[in-house]
Motif scaffolding. Structure first.
Motif, PDB file in Angstrom:
ATOM      1  N   ARG B  27      55.926  80.416 -20.701  1.00 18.27           N
ATOM      2  CA  ARG B  27      57.253  80.601 -20.098  1.00 18.27           C
ATOM      3  C   ARG B  27      57.646  79.351 -19.322  1.00 18.27           C
ATOM      4  O   ARG B  27      56.882  78.851 -18.498  1.00 18.27           O
ATOM      5  CB  ARG B  27      57.221  81.795 -19.149  1.00 18.27           C
ATOM      6  CG  ARG B  27      58.511  82.110 -18.392  1.00 18.27           C
ATOM      7  CD  ARG B  27      59.565  82.768 -19.246  1.00 18.27           C
ATOM      8  NE  ARG B  27      60.540  81.800 -19.730  1.00 18.27           N
ATOM      9  CZ  ARG B  27      61.392  82.015 -20.723  1.00 18.27           C
ATOM     10  NH1 ARG B  27      61.364  83.148 -21.386  1.00 18.27           N
ATOM     11  NH2 ARG B  27      62.259  81.106 -21.078  1.00 18.27           N
ATOM     12  N   PHE B  29      60.726  77.669 -16.810  1.00 13.45           N
ATOM     13  CA  PHE B  29      61.933  77.885 -16.012  1.00 13.45           C
ATOM     14  C   PHE B  29      62.600  76.530 -15.902  1.00 13.45           C
ATOM     15  O   PHE B  29      62.075  75.641 -15.217  1.00 13.45           O
ATOM     16  CB  PHE B  29      61.610  78.414 -14.613  1.00 13.45           C
ATOM     17  CG  PHE B  29      61.018  79.809 -14.616  1.00 13.45           C
ATOM     18  CD1 PHE B  29      61.751  80.884 -15.093  1.00 13.45           C
ATOM     19  CD2 PHE B  29      59.733  80.037 -14.155  1.00 13.45           C
ATOM     20  CE1 PHE B  29      61.213  82.160 -15.092  1.00 13.45           C
ATOM     21  CE2 PHE B  29      59.200  81.307 -14.154  1.00 13.45           C
ATOM     22  CZ  PHE B  29      59.931  82.378 -14.622  1.00 13.45           C
ATOM     23  N   SER B  63      53.847  89.354 -15.445  1.00 10.92           N
ATOM     24  CA  SER B  63      55.169  89.920 -15.738  1.00 10.92           C
ATOM     25  C   SER B  63      55.431  89.923 -17.237  1.00 10.92           C
ATOM     26  O   SER B  63      55.989  90.881 -17.786  1.00 10.92           O
ATOM     27  CB  SER B  63      56.277  89.115 -15.045  1.00 10.92           C
ATOM     28  OG  SER B  63      56.118  89.180 -13.660  1.00 10.92           O
ATOM     29  N   GLY B  67      55.857  93.396 -19.863  1.00 12.18           N
ATOM     30  CA  GLY B  67      57.192  93.628 -20.432  1.00 12.18           C
ATOM     31  C   GLY B  67      58.335  93.385 -19.473  1.00 12.18           C
ATOM     32  O   GLY B  67      59.470  93.749 -19.769  1.00 12.18           O
ATOM     33  N   LEU B  68      58.051  92.758 -18.313  1.00 11.04           N
ATOM     34  CA  LEU B  68      59.127  92.510 -17.355  1.00 11.04           C
ATOM     35  C   LEU B  68      59.829  91.185 -17.587  1.00 11.04           C
ATOM     36  O   LEU B  68      60.963  90.983 -17.156  1.00 11.04           O
ATOM     37  CB  LEU B  68      58.572  92.536 -15.924  1.00 11.04           C
ATOM     38  CG  LEU B  68      58.335  93.910 -15.305  1.00 11.04           C
ATOM     39  CD1 LEU B  68      57.577  93.785 -13.991  1.00 11.04           C
ATOM     40  CD2 LEU B  68      59.656  94.632 -15.061  1.00 11.04           C
ATOM     41  N   LEU B  69      59.152  90.235 -18.228  1.00 10.97           N
ATOM     42  CA  LEU B  69      59.735  88.898 -18.423  1.00 10.97           C
ATOM     43  C   LEU B  69      59.478  88.457 -19.855  1.00 10.97           C
ATOM     44  O   LEU B  69      58.322  88.451 -20.312  1.00 10.97           O
ATOM     45  CB  LEU B  69      59.092  87.916 -17.428  1.00 10.97           C
ATOM     46  CG  LEU B  69      59.446  86.446 -17.556  1.00 10.97           C
ATOM     47  CD1 LEU B  69      60.928  86.217 -17.285  1.00 10.97           C
ATOM     48  CD2 LEU B  69      58.617  85.607 -16.570  1.00 10.97           C
ATOM     49  N   ARG B  70      60.564  88.121 -20.542  1.00 13.36           N
ATOM     50  CA  ARG B  70      60.435  87.697 -21.940  1.00 13.36           C
ATOM     51  C   ARG B  70      59.688  86.371 -22.029  1.00 13.36           C
ATOM     52  O   ARG B  70      60.087  85.397 -21.373  1.00 13.36           O
ATOM     53  CB  ARG B  70      61.830  87.476 -22.528  1.00 13.36           C
ATOM     54  CG  ARG B  70      62.238  88.458 -23.574  1.00 13.36           C
ATOM     55  CD  ARG B  70      63.639  88.155 -24.048  1.00 13.36           C
ATOM     56  NE  ARG B  70      64.479  89.335 -23.953  1.00 13.36           N
ATOM     57  CZ  ARG B  70      64.434  90.356 -24.806  1.00 13.36           C
ATOM     58  NH1 ARG B  70      63.604  90.322 -25.834  1.00 13.36           N
ATOM     59  NH2 ARG B  70      65.218  91.398 -24.649  1.00 13.36           N
ATOM     60  N   TRP B  84      55.983  93.440 -26.648  1.00 16.96           N
ATOM     61  CA  TRP B  84      57.376  93.069 -26.917  1.00 16.96           C
ATOM     62  C   TRP B  84      57.877  93.616 -28.246  1.00 16.96           C
ATOM     63  O   TRP B  84      59.089  93.765 -28.415  1.00 16.96           O
ATOM     64  CB  TRP B  84      57.548  91.555 -26.820  1.00 16.96           C
ATOM     65  CG  TRP B  84      57.400  91.156 -25.384  1.00 16.96           C
ATOM     66  CD1 TRP B  84      56.280  90.732 -24.754  1.00 16.96           C
ATOM     67  CD2 TRP B  84      58.407  91.267 -24.373  1.00 16.96           C
ATOM     68  NE1 TRP B  84      56.505  90.553 -23.406  1.00 16.96           N
ATOM     69  CE2 TRP B  84      57.816  90.868 -23.155  1.00 16.96           C
ATOM     70  CE3 TRP B  84      59.740  91.661 -24.358  1.00 16.96           C
ATOM     71  CZ2 TRP B  84      58.520  90.858 -21.953  1.00 16.96           C
ATOM     72  CZ3 TRP B  84      60.449  91.636 -23.169  1.00 16.96           C
ATOM     73  CH2 TRP B  84      59.836  91.242 -21.976  1.00 16.96           C
ATOM     74  N   THR B  88      57.661 100.798 -26.053  1.00 19.95           N
ATOM     75  CA  THR B  88      57.474 102.168 -25.543  1.00 19.95           C
ATOM     76  C   THR B  88      56.018 102.609 -25.668  1.00 19.95           C
ATOM     77  O   THR B  88      55.474 103.234 -24.761  1.00 19.95           O
ATOM     78  CB  THR B  88      58.394 103.178 -26.265  1.00 19.95           C
ATOM     79  OG1 THR B  88      58.179 103.069 -27.659  1.00 19.95           O
ATOM     80  CG2 THR B  88      59.841 102.930 -25.972  1.00 19.95           C
ATOM     81  N   LYS B  91      53.900 100.598 -23.091  1.00 18.48           N
ATOM     82  CA  LYS B  91      54.143 100.967 -21.695  1.00 18.48           C
ATOM     83  C   LYS B  91      53.554 102.337 -21.348  1.00 18.48           C
ATOM     84  O   LYS B  91      53.314 102.636 -20.183  1.00 18.48           O
ATOM     85  CB  LYS B  91      55.646 100.917 -21.400  1.00 18.48           C
ATOM     86  CG  LYS B  91      56.150  99.473 -21.303  1.00 18.48           C
ATOM     87  CD  LYS B  91      57.644  99.375 -21.299  1.00 18.48           C
ATOM     88  CE  LYS B  91      58.075  97.903 -21.311  1.00 18.48           C
ATOM     89  NZ  LYS B  91      59.530  97.751 -21.393  1.00 18.48           N
ATOM     90  N   VAL B  96      51.519  99.771 -13.707  1.00 20.79           N
ATOM     91  CA  VAL B  96      51.862  98.445 -13.179  1.00 20.79           C
ATOM     92  C   VAL B  96      52.134  98.514 -11.679  1.00 20.79           C
ATOM     93  O   VAL B  96      52.849  99.409 -11.212  1.00 20.79           O
ATOM     94  CB  VAL B  96      53.118  97.893 -13.898  1.00 20.79           C
ATOM     95  CG1 VAL B  96      53.463  96.508 -13.376  1.00 20.79           C
ATOM     96  CG2 VAL B  96      52.901  97.844 -15.404  1.00 20.79           C
ATOM     97  N   PRO B  98      53.748  95.697  -9.387  1.00 26.08           N
ATOM     98  CA  PRO B  98      54.233  94.327  -9.227  1.00 26.08           C
ATOM     99  C   PRO B  98      54.188  93.903  -7.759  1.00 26.08           C
ATOM    100  O   PRO B  98      54.053  94.754  -6.883  1.00 26.08           O
ATOM    101  CB  PRO B  98      55.673  94.390  -9.739  1.00 26.08           C
ATOM    102  CG  PRO B  98      56.038  95.821  -9.777  1.00 26.08           C
ATOM    103  CD  PRO B  98      54.845  96.656  -9.481  1.00 26.08           C
ATOM    104  N   GLY B 100      56.059  92.189  -4.531  1.00 23.59           N
ATOM    105  CA  GLY B 100      57.298  91.721  -3.906  1.00 23.59           C
ATOM    106  C   GLY B 100      58.584  92.260  -4.512  1.00 23.59           C
ATOM    107  O   GLY B 100      59.650  91.722  -4.236  1.00 23.59           O
ATOM    108  N   LEU B 101      58.511  93.293  -5.340  1.00 24.47           N
ATOM    109  CA  LEU B 101      59.742  93.859  -5.892  1.00 24.47           C
ATOM    110  C   LEU B 101      60.154  95.098  -5.096  1.00 24.47           C
ATOM    111  O   LEU B 101      59.338  95.716  -4.431  1.00 24.47           O
ATOM    112  CB  LEU B 101      59.560  94.229  -7.365  1.00 24.47           C
ATOM    113  CG  LEU B 101      59.227  93.083  -8.317  1.00 24.47           C
ATOM    114  CD1 LEU B 101      59.218  93.571  -9.754  1.00 24.47           C
ATOM    115  CD2 LEU B 101      60.215  91.932  -8.176  1.00 24.47           C
TER     116      LEU B 101
END
Lengths: 566, 268
Positions: B27, B29, B63, B67-70, B84, B88, B91, B96, B98, B100-101
């Motif tokens: 990934r 950014f 993440s 499945g939270l971040l592609r 991905w 379903t 998951k 999970v 996470p 700080g969310l």
């Protein structure tokens, strides 16, 4: 100490988004100018007395309740200074002095000084009374504003604060939608007020009792040679100002008593939490009950709902003031139902990064349950309020003929608004500050100017079948047509809610992680999609958010560069 | 110091399908590569520790794994199911926590668990029983009785209620980002006992942390990650190579030394 606090306040304000402040300054300047102009063109001394006492009362009230919404009032938080070795009295005085140093406070002073024009026109010597009078009134109303702000807590900190913020937003909405009614009436009546003033002696003596009027009365006593009476009034004004300061200072210093929370009203036991309630024990039922609790406990969502309710109430009240337009009042509830669309079009953004639960809990039916649950939640929150406002204003306006129209229009609007809201909330998710960091009344959402227009457009299109039927009913009223209109309205509402919800479900099923990405990272990590209307709205709103963020970053960088160059 | 990546990657015992497998996961950014094509295998039944300095890419990697971040590239498989491609099913197997969310801040802990259980389509009685049990064991009962909202919880309490949401549907793999952060020692013991019971029953746990002693005490397998890359991966003994995990970590990641003249004013 006072200088440091003032400088800290100004620096902090420079580093925060201006929000509504510039608009407030423009409106305040115009109102201050109008106060001076009305004082100048008054037809007689009595008329000028009326205009000034009425105008100064409005300024006093505005200054007292205005800071609940304006971001400047709570800039310096007492808790920041709790650990500094400063005597509490010194700190309290410094914080109070810093309240007086602001553009809003300066505008209030300019308006209050209109009394000096009254003095100059009556007898210039009395300016020696008018100017101290205006200054004392200023000290009083600004201290009062801090007192009100402190007593209510910050706008979002207490239920009554939320209600006051909602009343102000409601007034703003009513002004936007029905403001032309009082303006028309005011324009019709202003020449009378300017020419003759208020002729009702009860109202005049009532106005004279307000401390904001005492500077005017003092000037008039001085003109009559009663200097002792004028001094007495100024002394009384000084006493009031002193009392307001003495009461405000303890609220400005950091609190040392622990905050105790009582939750006597909240249902608690595990049995109740896990089992009871009228909602089905299904996935959709779970979302509805979560949404109902969020709508009724989250200050930011409560402001959205209550602003809509107060907006409807004020629109109804404004309509009732006009003989010709009082029938409009019967439709006030429609405004509240319509506002569901605006209030709920940020619901995913309101959740902030808590949307991760939707992503990791995704199964074959979860997206459908989430969307439908959110739609039902919003409708169930608004429904009782819409019914109360509607019933109240139908009775007050005596417009019984409006009932068949309302029976069709309310379900149609509810359905269209709940569908439009959830679609716009998902496709154009606009996160504000993440839930735990929210402080100000506008923290819960980002830039939603486009969202509001899309919601209005979607609702307008979605209620078209009902609008056609209502038009037919207006042209040729009959019982059968009224019944058919109500049926069409109901079907229209369910149809619009289902269809727009269906589109949302289709969109989110494939893009749930992207919804989270927009909230958490402010961008979407997916290859550019095809050019459909939803993709256009998604990319345009995302671009809007990113541009806003980039602009804020640039402004911050420029400020840093400027201060390091100094 | 830029050490060569270790290649300790020992195969999972018995060649079983890994509980979690990250294959070439990447990934970026903007211009920054947050996770640089990493490969990791978490064997079933293992207690896996992912350690690394702040900003190493731990949270970003996890993440993507849940499945939270592609991801920009690569795959994440939970018990052989692509997160991905078949989210379903994957998951369903995942729990999970996470870091700080937000959570639905205006619910009490019990209300949150009830919502979550029903959202996960568990039977109502199961939700009620597990909610009551989790609140009791994680010592959140008193807060519940007071009607304390999740938004009013302390950081440690948030971790505990977050762990309860991860456990509620009895997943096969727990992915926990900094689960022990701000948790008091007594609750940490309870947490450890829960996680041990979970792995004893055949479940797998992956935790991220930068507390080496904790990972050393808990985990049987460890990966050290820094600058988006896996620098070492294997059993605890393989990775620490006879020394302590902290020594090995500092050796791989590097350290900032405090010179004699730095911060000389402290205590003056």
């Amino acid at each position: 100490m006072d200088r440091e606090l003032i400088s800290l306040k100004l620096t902090t304000l420079r580093h925060t988004a201006p929000g509504m402040r510039p608009a407030g300054w423009v409106i305040g300047s115009l109102l201050a100018a109008a106060t001076w102009a009305a004082t100048f063109v008054a037809g007689s001394d009595d008329a000028r007395h009326s205009i000034l006492t009425l105008g100064l009362l409005f300024w006093g009230l505005g200054a007292a309740i205005g800071p609940v919404l304006m971001s400047g009032a709570g800039t310096l938080r007492p808790s920041w200074f709790a650990l500094l070795p400063i005597p509490r009295r010194t700190l309290g005085r410094g914080l109070l002095v810093s309240v007086y140093v602001s553009i809003a406070a300066a505008l209030v002073l300019v308006a209050l000084l209109a009394v000096s024009l009254h003095a100059a026109l009556l007898d210039p010597v009395t300016l020696v009374v008018a100017i101290p009078g205006a200054l004392l009134t200023w000290v009083l109303v600004i201290a009062l504003s801090r007192l009100v702000y402190g007593l209510l807590g910050a706008a979002m900190g207490s239920r009554i604060g939320i209600e006051i913020a909602s009343i102000q937003f409601g007034l703003m909405f009513a002004g936007m939608f029905a403001g032309w009614i009082p303006v028309t009436i005011a324009i019709q009546r202003t020449p009378d007020l300017l020419a003759t003033g208020i002729t009702d002696p009860v109202v005049t003596s009532g106005l004279d009792m307000s401390p904001t009027s005492w500077s005017v009365l003092a000037v008039e006593r001085a003109v009559r040679g009663d200097w002792g009476g004028a001094l007495l009034l100024l002394g009384a004004l000084a006493l009031c100002a002193g009392a307001a300061i003495v009461a405000a200072v303890p609220l400005l210093v950091p609190s040392t008593s622990p905050r105790t929370r009582r939750r006597s009203g909240r249902r608690r036991s595990a049995g109740l939490v896990a089992g009871a309630g009228f909602l089905p024990r299904t996935q959709t039922g779970a979302v509805i009950s979560k949404e109902l609790r969020q709508w009724s406990r989250d200050g930011w969502r409560m402001v959205e709902v209550q602003s809509a309710v107060w907006g409807g109430v004020f629109i109804g009240a404004l309509a009732l003031t006009s003989e010709d337009l009082r029938v409009i009042a019967a439709f006030s509830g429609l405004f509240v139902a319509f506002m569901l669309g605006i209030a709920a079009c940020t619901m995913y953004g309101q959740d902030g990064s808590a949307v991760w639960l939707d992503v990791v809990g995704q199964d074959e039916t979860s997206v459908r349950s989430d969307v439908r649950g959110r739609q039902w939640g919003a409708v169930l929150v608004f429904l009782p309020k819409v019914l109360v406002v509607t019933a109240l204003f139908v009775v007050l306006s005596q417009a019984w003929w409006a009932i068949p129209i309302l029976l069709a229009a309310l379900p149609a609007l509810f359905g269209a608004a709940s569908g439009a809201a959830v679609l716009v909330a998902a496709v154009g998710v606009s996160p504000g500050v993440d839930p735990r960091q929210r402080v100000g009344p506008n923290d819960a959402v980002g830039n939603i100017s486009l969202h509001v227009w899309v919601v209005i457009l979607l609702i307008s299109i979605a209620v078209a079948p009902t609008a056609v039927m209502v038009a037919l009913l207006a042209v040729s009223p009959s019982v059968w047509l009224a019944a058919l209109t109500a049926v069409v309205g109901l079907a229209n509402g369910f149809g619009a809610a289902w269809l727009l919800g269906r589109v949302t479900i289709g969109y989110l099923t494939a893009r749930l992680p992207d919804l989270f990405s927009r909230i958490r990272y402010g961008q979407v990590f997916r290859d550019p999609a095809t050019a459909g209307a939803l993709d256009w709205f998604e990319s345009t709103t995302l671009k809007g958010e990113q541009e806003l963020k980039a602009r804020q970053q640039k402004e911050r960088a420029d400020r840093v560069a400027r201060s390091s160059a100094r | 110091m830029t050490p060569e990546p270790s290649t300790l990657n020992s195969a999972p015992p018995g060649g079983a399908v890994p509980a979690l497998e990250l294959a070439g996961l990447r990934r970026e950014f903007a211009d920054k590569v947050a996770v640089d094509s990493i490969d990791l295998r978490v064997p079933p039944g293992s207690f896996f520790g992912l350690v690394g300095p702040n900003g190493a890419g731990k949270t970003t990697a996890l993440s993507m794994a849940v499945g939270l971040l592609r991801p920009s590239a690569g795959r994440a498989l939970v018990h052989g199911v692509d997160v991905w491609a078949d989210p379903t099913e994957a998951k369903r197997l995942l729990g999970v926590l996470p870091d700080g969310l937000a959570l639905p801040e205006r619910l009490t802990g019990g209300e949150l668990l009830t919502f979550w259980g029903r959202f996960r389509r568990l039977p109502a009685q199961t939700v009620a029983d597990r909610t009551a049990e989790l609140l009791r064991i994680l010592e959140l009962e008193e807060a519940e009785a007071l009607g304390t909202l999740v938004g009013e919880y302390s950081t440690g309490m948030r971790k505990k209620i977050g762990l309860a949401t991860a456990l509620l549907h009895s997943p096969r793999l727990l992915v926990l980002d900094e689960p022990y952060e701000a948790v008091d020692p007594v609750s940490a013991r309870v947490l450890t006992a829960i996680l041990r019971r979970f792995t004893d029953a055949g479940g797998s746990v992956i935790i991220s942390s930068h507390v080496m002693s904790l990972v050393e005490q808990l985990c049987d397998r460890v990966a050290i990650i820094a600058r988006g890359q896996v620098l070492a991966d294997g059993t605890l003994d393989e990775v620490r190579g006879g020394g302590s995990l902290e020594d090995r970590f500092v050796e791989l990641v590097g350290t900032t030394d405090l010179a004699e003249e730095d911060l000389a004013w402290i205590g003056s």
